[in-house]
Design a protein around this motif. Structure first.
Motif, PDB file in Angstrom:
ATOM      1  N   UNK A   1       2.335   6.268   4.461  1.00 49.16           N
ATOM      2  CA  UNK A   1       3.338   7.202   3.953  1.00 49.16           C
ATOM      3  C   UNK A   1       2.867   8.646   4.110  1.00 49.16           C
ATOM      4  N   UNK A   2       1.569   8.889   3.851  1.00 51.28           N
ATOM      5  CA  UNK A   2       1.025  10.232   4.034  1.00 51.28           C
ATOM      6  C   UNK A   2       1.101  10.645   5.506  1.00 51.28           C
TER       7      UNK A   2
ATOM      8  N   UNK B   1       6.745   7.311  11.739  1.00 47.94           N
ATOM      9  CA  UNK B   1       7.751   7.164  10.677  1.00 47.94           C
ATOM     10  C   UNK B   1       8.138   5.702  10.477  1.00 47.94           C
ATOM     11  N   UNK B   2       7.617   4.812  11.329  1.00 45.05           N
ATOM     12  CA  UNK B   2       7.969   3.392  11.227  1.00 45.05           C
ATOM     13  C   UNK B   2       7.699   2.812   9.832  1.00 45.05           C
ATOM     14  N   UNK B   3       6.503   2.989   9.253  1.00 43.27           N
ATOM     15  CA  UNK B   3       6.284   2.411   7.917  1.00 43.27           C
ATOM     16  C   UNK B   3       7.226   2.992   6.870  1.00 43.27           C
ATOM     17  N   UNK B   4       7.520   4.272   6.991  1.00 43.17           N
ATOM     18  CA  UNK B   4       8.369   4.932   5.994  1.00 43.17           C
ATOM     19  C   UNK B   4       9.792   4.387   6.031  1.00 43.17           C
ATOM     20  N   UNK B   5      10.292   4.073   7.225  1.00 44.79           N
ATOM     21  CA  UNK B   5      11.665   3.586   7.358  1.00 44.79           C
ATOM     22  C   UNK B   5      11.737   2.070   7.185  1.00 44.79           C
ATOM     23  N   UNK B   6      10.851   1.349   7.872  1.00 44.57           N
ATOM     24  CA  UNK B   6      10.978  -0.108   7.945  1.00 44.57           C
ATOM     25  C   UNK B   6      10.346  -0.836   6.764  1.00 44.57           C
TER      26      UNK B   6
END
Length: 556
Positions: free
Chosen positions: A283-284, A107-112
């Protein structure tokens, strides 16, 4: 996101400054030096604001990501601590490890990163287009051609087929992790019995399955992904702008100096969309990871009674118990069994008959689908879990020790036990001398460098159960792979513990069975015979036949 929005808009200032400088310097008439320096300072100021605000946005995004990951892992740990133990025992280590480890990290890319990229991908083109439309609306539309082509390819990357391939990829990755864990954990046994080829073939099959799945996913994504990269690449963007500009300039519809903003900002239009496209896979993956995290968090916890009822005594009774792991296949089919205080009961039977399922119902790893299991006349479902584990302790065939000191492992159920009680339990389990031989004795931390043998591990588990001092004790094939010393320790402990305790044992060795008061034979989920060991052998019924069929072998 607000900080990123300010930084993204400010980041256009240097490009706009260069474009304006070009138009000023190429215009006819005297040069306005004051305006030139104003434009230069505006561009430099915009660059400084962009650096400060995007750095602040990135820092806050990563701090937020750390908090979200910490919250996820805490919720997962809390949730896994409340789910039925039986649910955990039927899940592969690799699958749950992937959820708690890699899926949470995914989830790091989605949040950060994604919020900032989304803001940039929206604001930068909008602000750029507002400026470009003030210069020439026709060139603005031409400059949008690469972005429109790239966005037209996005739906091709989100078709049901692509999403299904992503799920298959995740499943294949989980199978590889499981096969690696099984291969490494069982490599000693596999080598000893010459099964290296078969074990390696299973691992190879998992790897080849992953390769095939990965190839299918990449093959489906490669064409639209390559098309997006080409459409948003600087050479293609410049080509479109130059061709369109050349047509308008040669026709007299556009001053040559006005082409410069489109050459500069055309790249600015494409870059945020390209960055968003590069983050599409992340994201996927984050979406799939959150789905698996949600599935684990959605597992119903072990139901707790609204008003727990304390048991009256510790007589154990199974009343018409039926149970199946799957709705269409029953493992237990009407078990009626009473375990009296002060007695030891051995359960025997062939593999798959339901022996382990019976003992797993007693510490409430599962709830029966029909009937009830009671302690002291109270249904286990009416006893709070904390109270239940003060009543029942257990030693299983597959013992897991924590990465903690030996003393902490023994005192797991009684964390505030003093050292004398821990030592007394270790002595009763015949493991005290071995512990003293460890580098730091009872303070030795078990882990990669300090490991115990299987028999020693079982004796630590036995000491843990002895220290818990519960009125009901369950041993699930605790001597299945025990050495002679461990089996002797368990038998001696059982004899010493007998007193007023209720003991249930899955037995496979004659000596253990002979020490018990009652033997229960289970076949195909049904009790077919019960009685004292000598009585059943003298009866020469199904138990005696079963005993003779295992002559020279362990009773499993």
């Amino acid at each position: 996101m607000v900080l990123q929005a300010v930084g993204a808009v400010a980041g256009l200032a240097p490009l706009l400054a260069v474009a304006e400088l070009g138009r000023i310097l190429l215009s006819s008439g005297p040069l306005d030096h004051g305006r030139v320096w104003l434009v230069v300072l505006a561009g430099a100021g915009g660059l400084f604001v962009r650096l400060v605000f995007t750095a602040a946005s990135s820092g806050i995004g990563h701090l937020l990501d750390d908090r979200v990951q910490l919250a996820f892992r805490r919720r997962l740990a809390e949730g896994l601590g409340r789910v039925p133990v039986g649910w955990l025992s039927r899940r592969r280590t690799g699958e749950l490890g992937k959820v708690v480890g890699e899926d949470v990290s995914a989830v790091h890319p989605f949040i950060a990163h994604a919020p900032g990229e989304l803001v940039s991908a929206f604001l930068v083109p909008v602000v750029s287009l507002v400026y470009l439309f003030t210069v020439d609306w026709r060139m603005s539309l031409i400059t949008l051609i690469p972005v429109v082509l790239a966005l037209a390819l996005v739906p091709l990357m989100m078709t049901p087929t692509r999403l299904r391939e992503q799920r298959q990829f995740d499943a294949a990755m989980g199978r590889i992790k499981n096969s690696v864990v099984e291969f490494v954990q069982g490599i000693a046994v596999v080598k000893a019995f010459g099964g290296m080829g078969r074990a390696h073939s299973r691992f190879t099959a998992a790897v080849e399955g992953f390769v095939d799945t990965f190839y299918r996913m990449v093959r489906g994504l490669s064409a639209p992904a390559a098309g997006m990269q080409v459409a948003l690449s600087p050479p293609f963007v410049l080509l479109v702008v130059l061709v369109g500009g050349a047509v308008l300039i040669t026709s007299g519809g556009l001053p040559p100096a006005d082409l410069l903003p489109f050459l500069l900002l055309g790249l600015g239009l494409a870059a945020p969309v390209a960055a968003l496209g590069h983050g599409f896979d992340d994201l996927q993956a984050a979406r799939s990871a959150v789905g698996r995290i949600r599935d684990v968090l959605a597992v119903d916890p072990l139901p707790e009674p609204a008003r727990p009822t304390p048991p009256r005594g510790h007589r154990v009774e199974f009343r018409g118990v039926r149970f199946g792991y799957d709705p269409d296949r029953e493992v237990l089919r009407g078990i009626d069994l009473a375990l009296e205080p002060g007695t030891a009961t051995a359960i025997v039977g062939p593999s798959g008959s339901g022996k382990s399922t019976v003992v797993q119902l007693l510490p409430r790893f599962f709830d029966p689908t029909e009937g009830s299991v009671t302690i002291g006349g109270v249904d286990l479902r009416e006893i709070g879990s904390r109270e239940l584990y003060r009543l029942v302790s257990f030693v299983f065939q597959d013992v897991r020790l924590l990465r903690a000191s030996v003393a902490d492992n023994i005192a797991l159920a009684v964390p505030h036990a003093d050292r004398d009680d821990v030592i007394r339990a270790a002595r009763q389990a015949s493991i005290h001398d071995r512990i003293l031989a460890l580098p730091d004795g009872y303070d030795t931390v078990l882990g990669d460098e300090i490991t115990l043998s299987g028999g020693e591990t079982q004796r630590i588990a036995l000491a843990r159960a002895l220290l818990a001092d519960t009125p009901v004790l369950v041993l699930d094939e605790a001597t299945a792979f025990a050495d002679a010393q461990t089996e002797h320790a368990i038998r001696a402990a059982l004899a010493a513990l007998r007193g007023d305790r209720t003991i249930l044992v899955i037995a496979h060795r004659r000596e253990t069975i002979a020490d018990c008061d009652t033997v229960v034979l289970i076949q195909d989920g049904v009790i077919t015979e019960r009685g004292g060991p000598a009585e059943l052998l003298a009866r020469d019924g199904e138990f005696a036949a079963f005993w003779r069929s295992r002559q020279g072998d362990d009773l499993t």
